[in-house]
Scaffold this active site. Sequence first.
Site, PDB file in Angstrom:
ATOM      1  N   LEU A 125       0.837  -1.206   0.000  1.00  0.00           N
ATOM      2  CA  LEU A 125       0.000   0.000   0.000  1.00  0.00           C
ATOM      3  C   LEU A 125       0.874   1.259   0.000  1.00  0.00           C
ATOM      4  CD1 LEU A 125      -2.871   1.328   0.345  1.00  0.00           C
ATOM      5  CD2 LEU A 125      -2.517   1.162   2.819  1.00  0.00           C
ATOM      6  N   SER A 126       1.771   1.378   1.008  1.00  0.00           N
ATOM      7  CA  SER A 126       2.589   2.590   1.163  1.00  0.00           C
ATOM      8  C   SER A 126       3.530   2.778  -0.026  1.00  0.00           C
ATOM      9  CB  SER A 126       3.441   2.487   2.419  1.00  0.00           C
ATOM     10  OG  SER A 126       2.630   2.300   3.546  1.00  0.00           O
ATOM     11  N   ASP A 240      -8.666  -2.987   9.065  1.00  0.00           N
ATOM     12  CA  ASP A 240      -9.364  -3.112  10.360  1.00  0.00           C
ATOM     13  C   ASP A 240      -8.961  -4.428  11.017  1.00  0.00           C
ATOM     14  OD1 ASP A 240     -10.655  -0.741   9.922  1.00  0.00           O
ATOM     15  OD2 ASP A 240     -12.607  -1.613   9.438  1.00  0.00           O
ATOM     16  N   GLY A 339      18.423  -2.418  34.295  1.00  0.00           N
ATOM     17  CA  GLY A 339      19.562  -1.504  34.405  1.00  0.00           C
ATOM     18  C   GLY A 339      20.528  -1.714  33.248  1.00  0.00           C
ATOM     19  N   GLU A 363       1.076  -0.599   9.747  1.00  0.00           N
ATOM     20  CA  GLU A 363      -0.401  -0.749   9.640  1.00  0.00           C
ATOM     21  C   GLU A 363      -1.131   0.447  10.265  1.00  0.00           C
ATOM     22  OE1 GLU A 363      -2.315  -4.478   9.619  1.00  0.00           O
ATOM     23  OE2 GLU A 363      -0.521  -5.531   8.907  1.00  0.00           O
ATOM     24  N   THR A 365       0.096   4.562  11.801  1.00  0.00           N
ATOM     25  CA  THR A 365       0.776   5.128  12.978  1.00  0.00           C
ATOM     26  C   THR A 365      -0.233   5.381  14.105  1.00  0.00           C
ATOM     27  OG1 THR A 365       0.342   7.351  12.195  1.00  0.00           O
ATOM     28  CG2 THR A 365       2.448   6.359  11.514  1.00  0.00           C
ATOM     29  N   GLU A 367      -0.812   8.159  15.290  1.00  0.00           N
ATOM     30  CA  GLU A 367      -1.529   9.387  14.899  1.00  0.00           C
ATOM     31  C   GLU A 367      -2.709   9.029  13.979  1.00  0.00           C
ATOM     32  OE1 GLU A 367       1.769   8.942  14.932  1.00  0.00           O
ATOM     33  OE2 GLU A 367       2.275  10.337  16.557  1.00  0.00           O
TER      34      GLU A 367
HETATM   35  N1  CAA Z   1     -13.575   0.466   5.857  1.00  0.00           N
HETATM   36  C1  CAA Z   1     -14.140   0.633   4.644  1.00  0.00           C
HETATM   37  N2  CAA Z   1     -13.986   1.774   3.920  1.00  0.00           N
HETATM   38  C2  CAA Z   1     -13.240   2.761   4.438  1.00  0.00           C
HETATM   39  C3  CAA Z   1     -12.641   2.649   5.716  1.00  0.00           C
HETATM   40  C4  CAA Z   1     -12.816   1.437   6.423  1.00  0.00           C
HETATM   41  N3  CAA Z   1     -12.259   1.242   7.621  1.00  0.00           N
HETATM   42  N4  CAA Z   1     -11.948   3.795   5.970  1.00  0.00           N
HETATM   43  C5  CAA Z   1     -12.130   4.606   4.913  1.00  0.00           C
HETATM   44  N5  CAA Z   1     -12.918   3.980   3.982  1.00  0.00           N
HETATM   45  C6  CAA Z   1     -13.387   4.515   2.710  1.00  0.00           C
HETATM   46  C7  CAA Z   1     -14.223   5.790   2.942  1.00  0.00           C
HETATM   47  O1  CAA Z   1     -15.556   5.473   3.232  1.00  0.00           O
HETATM   48  C8  CAA Z   1     -14.047   6.509   1.631  1.00  0.00           C
HETATM   49  O2  CAA Z   1     -14.888   5.936   0.652  1.00  0.00           O
HETATM   50  P1  CAA Z   1     -16.078   6.786  -0.024  1.00  0.00           P
HETATM   51  O3  CAA Z   1     -15.418   8.015  -0.593  1.00  0.00           O
HETATM   52  O4  CAA Z   1     -16.646   5.857  -1.038  1.00  0.00           O
HETATM   53  O5  CAA Z   1     -17.003   7.103   1.121  1.00  0.00           O
HETATM   54  C9  CAA Z   1     -12.621   6.157   1.208  1.00  0.00           C
HETATM   55  O6  CAA Z   1     -12.281   4.960   1.914  1.00  0.00           O
HETATM   56  C10 CAA Z   1     -11.632   7.250   1.573  1.00  0.00           C
HETATM   57  O7  CAA Z   1     -11.678   7.413   2.971  1.00  0.00           O
HETATM   58  P2  CAA Z   1     -11.126   8.714   3.707  1.00  0.00           P
HETATM   59  O8  CAA Z   1     -11.752   9.924   3.106  1.00  0.00           O
HETATM   60  O9  CAA Z   1     -11.291   8.487   5.158  1.00  0.00           O
HETATM   61  O10 CAA Z   1      -9.594   8.689   3.272  1.00  0.00           O
HETATM   62  P3  CAA Z   1      -8.398   9.610   3.725  1.00  0.00           P
HETATM   63  O11 CAA Z   1      -7.586   9.891   2.519  1.00  0.00           O
HETATM   64  O12 CAA Z   1      -8.886  10.745   4.563  1.00  0.00           O
HETATM   65  O13 CAA Z   1      -7.495   8.595   4.606  1.00  0.00           O
HETATM   66  C11 CAA Z   1      -6.720   7.453   6.572  1.00  0.00           C
HETATM   67  C12 CAA Z   1      -7.894   8.090   5.814  1.00  0.00           C
HETATM   68  C13 CAA Z   1      -7.367   6.884   7.809  1.00  0.00           C
HETATM   69  C14 CAA Z   1      -5.642   8.463   6.959  1.00  0.00           C
HETATM   70  C15 CAA Z   1      -6.113   6.324   5.713  1.00  0.00           C
HETATM   71  O14 CAA Z   1      -5.404   6.832   4.610  1.00  0.00           O
HETATM   72  C16 CAA Z   1      -5.175   5.416   6.505  1.00  0.00           C
HETATM   73  O15 CAA Z   1      -5.608   4.516   7.209  1.00  0.00           O
HETATM   74  N6  CAA Z   1      -3.865   5.682   6.373  1.00  0.00           N
HETATM   75  C17 CAA Z   1      -2.853   4.766   6.965  1.00  0.00           C
HETATM   76  C18 CAA Z   1      -2.591   3.637   6.022  1.00  0.00           C
HETATM   77  C19 CAA Z   1      -1.919   2.484   6.692  1.00  0.00           C
HETATM   78  O16 CAA Z   1      -2.384   1.941   7.692  1.00  0.00           O
HETATM   79  N7  CAA Z   1      -0.812   2.074   6.096  1.00  0.00           N
HETATM   80  C20 CAA Z   1      -0.090   0.905   6.566  1.00  0.00           C
HETATM   81  C21 CAA Z   1       0.270   0.076   5.370  1.00  0.00           C
HETATM   82  S1  CAA Z   1       0.503  -1.621   5.662  1.00  0.00           S
HETATM   83  C22 CAA Z   1       2.033  -1.732   6.361  1.00  0.00           C
HETATM   84  O17 CAA Z   1       2.263  -1.141   7.359  1.00  0.00           O
HETATM   85  C23 CAA Z   1       3.070  -2.625   5.764  1.00  0.00           C
HETATM   86  C24 CAA Z   1       3.013  -4.025   6.169  1.00  0.00           C
HETATM   87  O18 CAA Z   1       3.325  -4.902   5.373  1.00  0.00           O
HETATM   88  C25 CAA Z   1       2.673  -4.389   7.574  1.00  0.00           C
END
Ligand code: CAA
Length: 380
Positions: A125-126, A240, A339, A363, A365, A367
Amino acid sequence: MNFSLSEDLQLMQRTIRDFAEQEIVPIAPELDRTHVYPFDTLKKMGELGLFGVMTPENYGGTGLGTLAFSVFLEEIAAADAAHATIMSVTSGLPQKLLLDYGTEEQKKSYVPKLATGEWIGAFCLSETHCGSDAAAMTTKAEKVPEGYKLNGTKAWVTSGSKAQLYLVLTKTDVNAGAAGVSCFVIEKGTEGMSFGKPEEKLGQHASTTTTITFEDCIIPETALVGQEGKGFSMAMASLDAGRIGIATVAIGISRAALEAATAYADERQAFGKSIRNFQGVGFKLADMATRIEASRLLTYKAAALYDEGKNVTKEASMAKLFASETSAFVTHQALQIFGGYGYVKDYPVERYFRDARITEIYEGTSEVQRLVISRELYKS
Ligand code: CAA
């Protein structure tokens, strides 16, 4: 909600604990030193069914569910966080995306391989310029007569170069923000796909992390998972469940650190008695144990609700936030109790301290978790 685990589950937990103590604990310090990806122990974990705990039986799993998954994953994490991160990712994100959104053909071809540990799965994703703002990705998939042509680089891929299967989020419409993101399933070895060198990380050294670059990488139309433009929501929904896994990894690390600190505080003498008899140490142990218990309850609650088919966006973020910040607190306190010995490699707490840190970042931060939770408070 009652979280007393069934007798069957406790029995299976004991089996996994014995496995982890015999097979993983002895090799964890060496893997930390050598940064070797643990294929051999992962194979044994696959044989125990640990990669298919949440996967239905008809797709090669045991279908025991998310609560059971959390119970087993904690045992692996208490032995070694790197094994646990690999287990969490391959059991969660790639399988969830395929099971929830894939075609029957995609499910049949890939899920049993992942659920049995024959293949490891990865989630992409990132990108190098965006992690929290995931929708700002620039990797793109253009429609071509053969299917799609991918160009761009994904970053921070757990099991990058080691996994056989990659679930890749990329833009199919660069002007549509989150609504322009689509998801593809791509096998390792596809022409035009290459990996960066393993990142030199603070901790979790045995869990390889790399970039993955696509250069005019052609994939068939059948590689699309779900509908075009729905990939972002699919990834968020799968995260989630993924966050329940990462909360559990943090709990396992915390538990190991508490167990080490408790034993050390008992045996270490100062001023004529065991240091656990000093309030300054005893109160630390009490706070550590209490926060771990609270983390576990939040995580079990999110897992149990998920198993009931409920939306757990808020609960999973709360569990991940609290458990990961707890693991930073607990490993810090454990190191303090040891220690000077906590700062050297004679004891495992310096590894726990390093391994815990990433749980506040990957997955999502802390924040991002706070952002998600605060937004959820305003939803009815
Ligand atoms: N379930 C279903 N749909 C969701 C949802 C959820 N939990 N959260 C958001 N959506 C949907 C929204 O409903 C929206 O859809 P519609 O426009 O159709 O309504 C769409 O997704 C966009 O949502 P937002 O407007 O909320 O999006 P945003 O750009 O504001 O971003 C955010 C929100 C929470 C910051 C999100 O970008 C996020 O979670 N960022 C962090 C990403 C992350 O966790 N990255 C880790 C990558 S994995 C990793 O770490 C590597 C590994 O291998 C372990």
